[in-house]
Enzyme design. Structure first.
Site, PDB file in Angstrom:
ATOM      1  N   CYS A 227       5.972   0.145   7.068  1.00 21.02           N
ATOM      2  CA  CYS A 227       5.726   1.225   6.417  1.00 21.02           C
ATOM      3  C   CYS A 227       6.588   1.635   5.515  1.00 21.02           C
ATOM      4  O   CYS A 227       7.625   1.556   5.804  1.00 21.02           O
ATOM      5  CB  CYS A 227       5.190   2.426   7.252  1.00 21.02           C
ATOM      6  SG  CYS A 227       4.596   3.951   6.490  1.00 21.02           S
ATOM      7  N   LEU A 228       6.331   1.903   4.416  1.00 17.21           N
ATOM      8  CA  LEU A 228       7.410   2.362   3.500  1.00 17.21           C
ATOM      9  C   LEU A 228       8.227   3.702   3.762  1.00 17.21           C
ATOM     10  O   LEU A 228       9.353   3.944   3.358  1.00 17.21           O
ATOM     11  CB  LEU A 228       7.085   2.459   1.999  1.00 17.21           C
ATOM     12  CG  LEU A 228       6.361   1.114   1.407  1.00 17.21           C
ATOM     13  CD1 LEU A 228       5.904   1.402  -0.139  1.00 17.21           C
ATOM     14  CD2 LEU A 228       7.570   0.167   1.345  1.00 17.21           C
TER      15      LEU A 228
ATOM     16  N   GLY B 177       0.726  -1.204  -0.039  1.00 16.89           N
ATOM     17  CA  GLY B 177       0.036   0.064   0.108  1.00 16.89           C
ATOM     18  C   GLY B 177       0.846   1.186   0.004  1.00 16.89           C
ATOM     19  O   GLY B 177       2.077   1.230   0.170  1.00 16.89           O
TER      20      GLY B 177
ATOM     21  N   HIS C  32      -2.747   7.549   6.814  1.00 14.92           N
ATOM     22  CA  HIS C  32      -1.836   8.355   6.141  1.00 14.92           C
ATOM     23  C   HIS C  32      -2.448   9.795   5.698  1.00 14.92           C
ATOM     24  O   HIS C  32      -1.745  10.939   5.680  1.00 14.92           O
ATOM     25  CB  HIS C  32      -1.090   7.853   5.115  1.00 14.92           C
ATOM     26  CG  HIS C  32       0.253   7.015   5.590  1.00 14.92           C
ATOM     27  ND1 HIS C  32       1.260   7.436   5.909  1.00 14.92           N
ATOM     28  CD2 HIS C  32       0.485   5.674   5.071  1.00 14.92           C
ATOM     29  CE1 HIS C  32       2.078   6.573   5.850  1.00 14.92           C
ATOM     30  NE2 HIS C  32       1.314   5.422   5.567  1.00 14.92           N
TER      31      HIS C  32
ATOM     32  N   GLN D  55       2.914  10.028   1.164  1.00 14.38           N
ATOM     33  CA  GLN D  55       4.134   9.270   1.234  1.00 14.38           C
ATOM     34  C   GLN D  55       4.944   9.663  -0.077  1.00 14.38           C
ATOM     35  O   GLN D  55       6.279   9.547   0.181  1.00 14.38           O
ATOM     36  CB  GLN D  55       4.240   7.871   1.332  1.00 14.38           C
ATOM     37  CG  GLN D  55       3.424   7.502   2.691  1.00 14.38           C
ATOM     38  CD  GLN D  55       3.386   5.873   2.589  1.00 14.38           C
ATOM     39  OE1 GLN D  55       2.181   5.291   2.259  1.00 14.38           O
ATOM     40  NE2 GLN D  55       4.186   5.298   3.097  1.00 14.38           N
TER      41      GLN D  55
END
Length: 170
Positions: free
Chosen positions: A92-93, A45, A138, A50
């Site tokens: 989380c990236l 995701g 987010h 981001q």
């Protein structure tokens, strides 16, 4: 096009995102770029903030083996949550190589607009439910570490600050 992913702490990750008005070619291109970036990372995701865009757009694909199921959700909102909770180890990236258990509703129903402008609604469970809730967070400036205790959150934040310094020197 693969876009750079912001790393926590970055003030853009804490902003509440603006709704997408019209679904323009730029929004469709952003969604395509986000999917390409997510698959490259690799992740399941990715939310627009981001990649530095404060718009209410998320992409996800929780299929790990078999045919991919890429989804782009414009202005997603949770319209129902189950009382049953489930705990998943989330990552989380924007917080690379850090994981923690987070408890969330086991099932959620989400309404959004698709890239063709149509209204969509779907009930998600399992990993899909966790992922969609994580990504919608987010859009509201919330990270999975915000569910953790202050000590664990500070420890992860310090690791990310160190990672950013190391990357800046490289």
């Amino acid at each position: 096009m693969i876009r750079p992913i912001l790393i926590h702490p970055d003030p853009r990750l804490k902003k509440v995102c603006d709704p997408v008005g019209e679904i323009t070619p730029e929004i469709r291109q952003l969604a395509a770029d986000m999917l390409e970036t997510m698959y490259d990372a690799p992740g399941i995701g990715l939310a627009a903030p981001q990649v530095g865009v404060t718009k209410r757009l998320i992409v996800m694909d929780c299929i790990k083996e078999g045919d991919p199921e890429p989804m782009a959700l414009v202005n997603p909102q949770i319209v129902w949550s189950s009382e049953d909770l489930s705990t998943y180890e989330e990552g989380c990236l924007s917080i690379p190589e850090q994981y923690a258990e987070v408890k969330r509703p086991a099932e959620v129903r989400v309404r959004w607009r698709a890239l063709d402008g149509s209204e969509q609604e779907r009930q998600f469970s399992g990993l899909w439910a966790t992922c969609v809730q994580h990504e919608i967070d987010h859009l509201d400036g919330k990270l999975f570490i915000d569910y953790l205790g202050p000590l664990k959150r500070q420890m992860i934040t310090r690791k990310m600050e160190k990672l950013k310094r190391e990357r800046a020197r490289a």
